[in-house]
Design a protein around this motif. Sequence first.
Motif, PDB file in Angstrom:
ATOM      1  N   LEU A 388       8.723   9.356 -13.911  1.00 49.27           N
ATOM      2  CA  LEU A 388       8.856   8.403 -15.011  1.00 49.27           C
ATOM      3  C   LEU A 388       9.353   7.044 -14.535  1.00 49.27           C
ATOM      4  O   LEU A 388       8.839   6.001 -14.944  1.00 49.27           O
ATOM      5  N   ARG A 389      10.375   7.015 -13.669  1.00 46.64           N
ATOM      6  CA  ARG A 389      10.934   5.736 -13.208  1.00 46.64           C
ATOM      7  C   ARG A 389       9.868   4.891 -12.534  1.00 46.64           C
ATOM      8  O   ARG A 389       9.771   3.685 -12.775  1.00 46.64           O
ATOM      9  N   SER A 390       9.055   5.508 -11.677  1.00 45.23           N
ATOM     10  CA  SER A 390       8.005   4.758 -10.982  1.00 45.23           C
ATOM     11  C   SER A 390       6.971   4.224 -11.955  1.00 45.23           C
ATOM     12  O   SER A 390       6.395   3.158 -11.732  1.00 45.23           O
ATOM     13  N   ARG A 391       6.722   4.961 -13.040  1.00 45.04           N
ATOM     14  CA  ARG A 391       5.747   4.496 -14.026  1.00 45.04           C
ATOM     15  C   ARG A 391       6.318   3.377 -14.893  1.00 45.04           C
ATOM     16  O   ARG A 391       5.615   2.454 -15.284  1.00 45.04           O
ATOM     17  N   MET A 392       7.610   3.472 -15.189  1.00 43.69           N
ATOM     18  CA  MET A 392       8.205   2.563 -16.169  1.00 43.69           C
ATOM     19  C   MET A 392       8.601   1.207 -15.597  1.00 43.69           C
ATOM     20  O   MET A 392       8.449   0.183 -16.257  1.00 43.69           O
ATOM     21  N   ILE A 393       9.128   1.183 -14.381  1.00 45.07           N
ATOM     22  CA  ILE A 393       9.703  -0.057 -13.838  1.00 45.07           C
ATOM     23  C   ILE A 393       8.681  -1.202 -13.803  1.00 45.07           C
ATOM     24  O   ILE A 393       8.964  -2.293 -14.302  1.00 45.07           O
ATOM     25  N   PRO A 394       7.476  -1.002 -13.224  1.00 41.50           N
ATOM     26  CA  PRO A 394       6.548  -2.142 -13.225  1.00 41.50           C
ATOM     27  C   PRO A 394       6.128  -2.553 -14.632  1.00 41.50           C
ATOM     28  O   PRO A 394       5.869  -3.738 -14.883  1.00 41.50           O
ATOM     29  N   ARG A 417       5.534   0.418 -25.935  1.00 35.24           N
ATOM     30  CA  ARG A 417       4.953   1.605 -25.309  1.00 35.24           C
ATOM     31  C   ARG A 417       5.901   2.204 -24.281  1.00 35.24           C
ATOM     32  O   ARG A 417       6.050   3.426 -24.180  1.00 35.24           O
ATOM     33  N   CYS A 418       6.593   1.347 -23.537  1.00 29.92           N
ATOM     34  CA  CYS A 418       7.570   1.809 -22.535  1.00 29.92           C
ATOM     35  C   CYS A 418       8.698   2.597 -23.196  1.00 29.92           C
ATOM     36  O   CYS A 418       9.069   3.683 -22.749  1.00 29.92           O
ATOM     37  N   LEU A 419       9.262   2.008 -24.247  1.00 25.45           N
ATOM     38  CA  LEU A 419      10.395   2.650 -24.912  1.00 25.45           C
ATOM     39  C   LEU A 419       9.979   3.980 -25.534  1.00 25.45           C
ATOM     40  O   LEU A 419      10.712   4.978 -25.434  1.00 25.45           O
ATOM     41  N   ASN A 420       8.815   4.024 -26.137  1.00 25.65           N
ATOM     42  CA  ASN A 420       8.332   5.274 -26.724  1.00 25.65           C
ATOM     43  C   ASN A 420       8.146   6.346 -25.660  1.00 25.65           C
ATOM     44  O   ASN A 420       8.467   7.521 -25.875  1.00 25.65           O
ATOM     45  N   GLU A 421       7.644   5.927 -24.496  1.00 23.28           N
ATOM     46  CA  GLU A 421       7.451   6.888 -23.409  1.00 23.28           C
ATOM     47  C   GLU A 421       8.789   7.405 -22.898  1.00 23.28           C
ATOM     48  O   GLU A 421       8.936   8.594 -22.620  1.00 23.28           O
ATOM     49  N   ALA A 422       9.773   6.506 -22.782  1.00 27.60           N
ATOM     50  CA  ALA A 422      11.104   6.916 -22.323  1.00 27.60           C
ATOM     51  C   ALA A 422      11.737   7.886 -23.302  1.00 27.60           C
ATOM     52  O   ALA A 422      12.337   8.895 -22.907  1.00 27.60           O
ATOM     53  N   LEU A 431      17.510  12.489 -19.286  1.00 25.17           N
ATOM     54  CA  LEU A 431      17.081  11.090 -19.346  1.00 25.17           C
ATOM     55  C   LEU A 431      17.625  10.293 -18.167  1.00 25.17           C
ATOM     56  O   LEU A 431      18.774  10.472 -17.756  1.00 25.17           O
ATOM     57  N   ASP A 432      16.795   9.442 -17.609  1.00 29.15           N
ATOM     58  CA  ASP A 432      17.239   8.443 -16.634  1.00 29.15           C
ATOM     59  C   ASP A 432      17.893   7.321 -17.444  1.00 29.15           C
ATOM     60  O   ASP A 432      17.220   6.467 -18.006  1.00 29.15           O
ATOM     61  N   GLU A 433      19.225   7.358 -17.529  1.00 27.33           N
ATOM     62  CA  GLU A 433      19.923   6.488 -18.481  1.00 27.33           C
ATOM     63  C   GLU A 433      19.785   5.010 -18.150  1.00 27.33           C
ATOM     64  O   GLU A 433      19.629   4.171 -19.038  1.00 27.33           O
ATOM     65  N   GLU A 434      19.838   4.670 -16.862  1.00 30.16           N
ATOM     66  CA  GLU A 434      19.703   3.260 -16.490  1.00 30.16           C
ATOM     67  C   GLU A 434      18.324   2.734 -16.882  1.00 30.16           C
ATOM     68  O   GLU A 434      18.185   1.620 -17.394  1.00 30.16           O
ATOM     69  N   LEU A 435      17.307   3.552 -16.664  1.00 24.25           N
ATOM     70  CA  LEU A 435      15.959   3.160 -17.029  1.00 24.25           C
ATOM     71  C   LEU A 435      15.829   3.005 -18.545  1.00 24.25           C
ATOM     72  O   LEU A 435      15.180   2.080 -19.044  1.00 24.25           O
ATOM     73  N   ARG A 468      27.800   0.938 -20.237  1.00 29.57           N
ATOM     74  CA  ARG A 468      29.224   1.033 -19.871  1.00 29.57           C
ATOM     75  C   ARG A 468      29.526   2.365 -19.195  1.00 29.57           C
ATOM     76  O   ARG A 468      30.281   2.432 -18.222  1.00 29.57           O
ATOM     77  N   ASN A 469      28.918   3.425 -19.681  1.00 34.99           N
ATOM     78  CA  ASN A 469      29.210   4.761 -19.160  1.00 34.99           C
ATOM     79  C   ASN A 469      28.683   4.960 -17.747  1.00 34.99           C
ATOM     80  O   ASN A 469      29.310   5.651 -16.937  1.00 34.99           O
ATOM     81  N   ILE A 470      27.522   4.370 -17.447  1.00 30.10           N
ATOM     82  CA  ILE A 470      26.906   4.651 -16.145  1.00 30.10           C
ATOM     83  C   ILE A 470      27.265   3.630 -15.085  1.00 30.10           C
ATOM     84  O   ILE A 470      27.010   3.848 -13.907  1.00 30.10           O
ATOM     85  N   GLN A 471      27.873   2.491 -15.478  1.00 26.24           N
ATOM     86  CA  GLN A 471      28.178   1.448 -14.500  1.00 26.24           C
ATOM     87  C   GLN A 471      29.636   1.545 -14.077  1.00 26.24           C
ATOM     88  O   GLN A 471      30.539   1.240 -14.840  1.00 26.24           O
TER      89      GLN A 471
END
Length: 651
Positions: A388-394, A417-422, A431-435, A468-471
Motif C-alpha cells: 500500500l505505501r508504495s502505491r500511495m506515496i506517488p 481516491r487515495c484516502l478511500n484506498e487507505a 494501518l500504516d498510520e503515517e501514510l 502526535r502519537n507516532i512522532q
Amino acid sequence: EVEGGDDIGNEIAAANYLVDQNIFNKTDRVNIGSIVPTVADAQLLSLLSGLNPKARTRSIVDSLMKILKLLQPLIIILEGDGDIDPSSWSLLAELMQRASAECPQIMLIVSSRDSPTITSAASNLRRNAIQVKLTPFEKYETEQYLRVLLGVKDRSITIDQRLLDVVHDRANGCPLFIECVARWALEKDMIEFVEGSKKMSLKMLDERSDDVTAAIPRELSNILLAPFNKLSPPLWDVLKITSCIGYSFDADLYSTLNQVVDFMPKIRELSAKYDCFEQTGSHFRWKQQAVYEAVKSLLMVNQRQKIHKLIVRAFEQSKINQIDDIKGGDVRRLLGRHCALAEDWAGAFEQYLRAGDRANAMFNFNEASKMYEEAIDFQAKMSEQPPLRSRMIPTINLGTCLRELARYKEAESVLTRCLNEAQGEFSDIALDEELYVRALTALAALYQAQSKYDAARRLFERAVPIARNIQESRSSLWLAENIAGYAETLRKSGDLPQAERHHREALEIRTRAVEEKSCTELELAVSYTQLGCTLADMQQHKEAYEQHHRALTLRYRYLDFSHGLVSESLNYCAESLCALGRGGEGIPLALHAVEIRKLIFGTSHPAYAHALSVLASCYHAVGRYFDACDCLEKCLEICEVAFQKNHANII
C-alpha cells in the motif's frame, strides 16, 4: 564568460560574477536557480513556492532579461523531439512578449521532428510565431543542391539524369542524406565530368554490369556507416551503447560506464579519429543525426534491452548518491528511462519516484507531477502488486503537486481516491498510520485552498492526534507542518483561541529544530507570520506586530528586498501598525509592499489587491481620504473579477 572548471563550477562562478557585478540580486539568483538548480540550494528555491505559476514565470523572465539585454543580438535554440511542458511554453511566451519591447534583438527557435503543441497559456506564440515546416526536397531542388556539393558553377554543365535519380532515390529528398550519398560516391571516385556531353555522371566501375547505379547501396545505412567499417569491436560496442543513450548525453552522468566498457575514453577516441561526436563542456552529441539513426537501426529489440540493462547495472554499481548531490534529477529521470526500456518496471518506478521527489523539493511542481505520473504508470506494469505505501506515496505526491498548480479538480479526484484506498485497507489489516496522516492532510490542504474550511477541519482533526502519537521527536518539522496546517484551518474557520494555541505549539517545535540545526531560521518566519495573523484576528495587535516584525527581520536578512515573502511581511507589519494607531509609520511599508506585489503578481492579482487595501487603511488613518478611496476602488475592481459575488474578501 567563465573559463576553466567543469560545467557546474562554471554555472556557480557565473552566478557569483553576476551578483558581484550588481547585475543580479539575491532574488535573481533564486529565479535562475529554478532553471539551473546548481546556482541556488533547495532552501532558497523553496521561497518561490509563495508565487503562483504566472507570477513565478514573470519573476524568472525579469531575471533573464537582465542577462539577455547584455548579450543581444542573440539566437536561442531549443532542440529535441520531446514535447515541451506547459510551464516552459508559458516561460517562452512571456519571454517573447517582453523581448519585443525590452530585448528586440533576440530570436527564439524551437525545433521538433513533429509540429509542437503550443498550450493555451502561450496563446501569443500561436499568433505571433512563424512556423517553418521543412519538407523533403523535390527532384529539382536535389539537383540544385547536388550542383553545389559537386562545385558545379558553370550553367552549361548539367547533372546526368541517372546520377540525379539515384541520389534523390537513396536520399529520399533529405538534404543531409543527399550530402552523405554524394560524399560517399566522391570518395569511391564514382562521379566524373564527361567532357563531350558536359555532364556530371556516374562512372562505370564494373564493365560486366549495365546498371551503373547498382554500385550505390540501396540501404542508406551502408553508405552512412561505411567510414566505420574498420572499427574495432570495442569501439563498435560503444557506438551501439551511445545510440541507446540518445542523440546527446552528459559525460558526467554516463562516466559510470567507464568501468564496464571504458566508455568516455572510447567516446573521445571516436570523436578525435572518426569525427562521430562534438563536445560542449561535458555534453556530447552525435555529429550527424543520420549516423546516429543508422547505428540505432542496426540493433534488434532484444539487443537494445540488453544494452539498457547494462547501463542500469553500471549505475547501480557506481556511487550514484554522490551524483545525486549534483545532477540528481537528471540521474534519476535518465536511469528511470533506461529501466523502462529494459522493461525493468520496478526499477523505472523507483527512479521516476525519486526524480519526482527531487523536482518537488526544488518546487518544480510541473516536472514533479510528470515524474509521479510516470512512476504510477510503470507501477501498474509490475507483475506483483506493490504494498500500500508504495502505491500511495506517488499518488499523494501527485495530488499535492496538482494542488500547487491550482489544478483543483484533478487534485481532489486523486487525493479522494487515495484516502478511500487507505481507509479500505485499514478495514482489512493494520494501518500504516503515517501514510494515513499524509493522505488526510493532503486532502485537507486541498480543501483549505478551496476555502472548504469545515471539510478541511474534520480531516485535520482526524490526522493531528495520530501524528502526535507516532512522532517521537519534539523537533519534527513534519509534526509542526501538520499542526500549523490545522491551526490555519482553525483560524480561517473562526476558532481563533484554538488556532493561537496550535500555532504557538508549531513555533516551539520549529524553534527546537533550528536549535538542533535541522532547518534554517527562515522556517521560523512561517510560524511568526501565521501566529501574527491569528493574533491580529484576535485584536491583539501589539503582539501581532512583534511577530510580523520578527518574520520581516529574518526574511530581509536572507532574501532580497524585492522578494514576495518580504512584501508579505511588510504588508502585515503595515497592517498591524495601522491597527495600533500608527498608520503614518505603516505608509512607507505598505507602499513598498504595493510596489513589490505589483511587480511580482501584476495589477490583477488578489495579493496586489490586499496590499492596496492595507495602504488604503494607512492613508485613511492619517486623514488622506482621497488617496485611500483611490486605493480601495482599485482593490474592489480586482476583487470583483477575482472572486464570486458576496465573497468575504469583497465584503
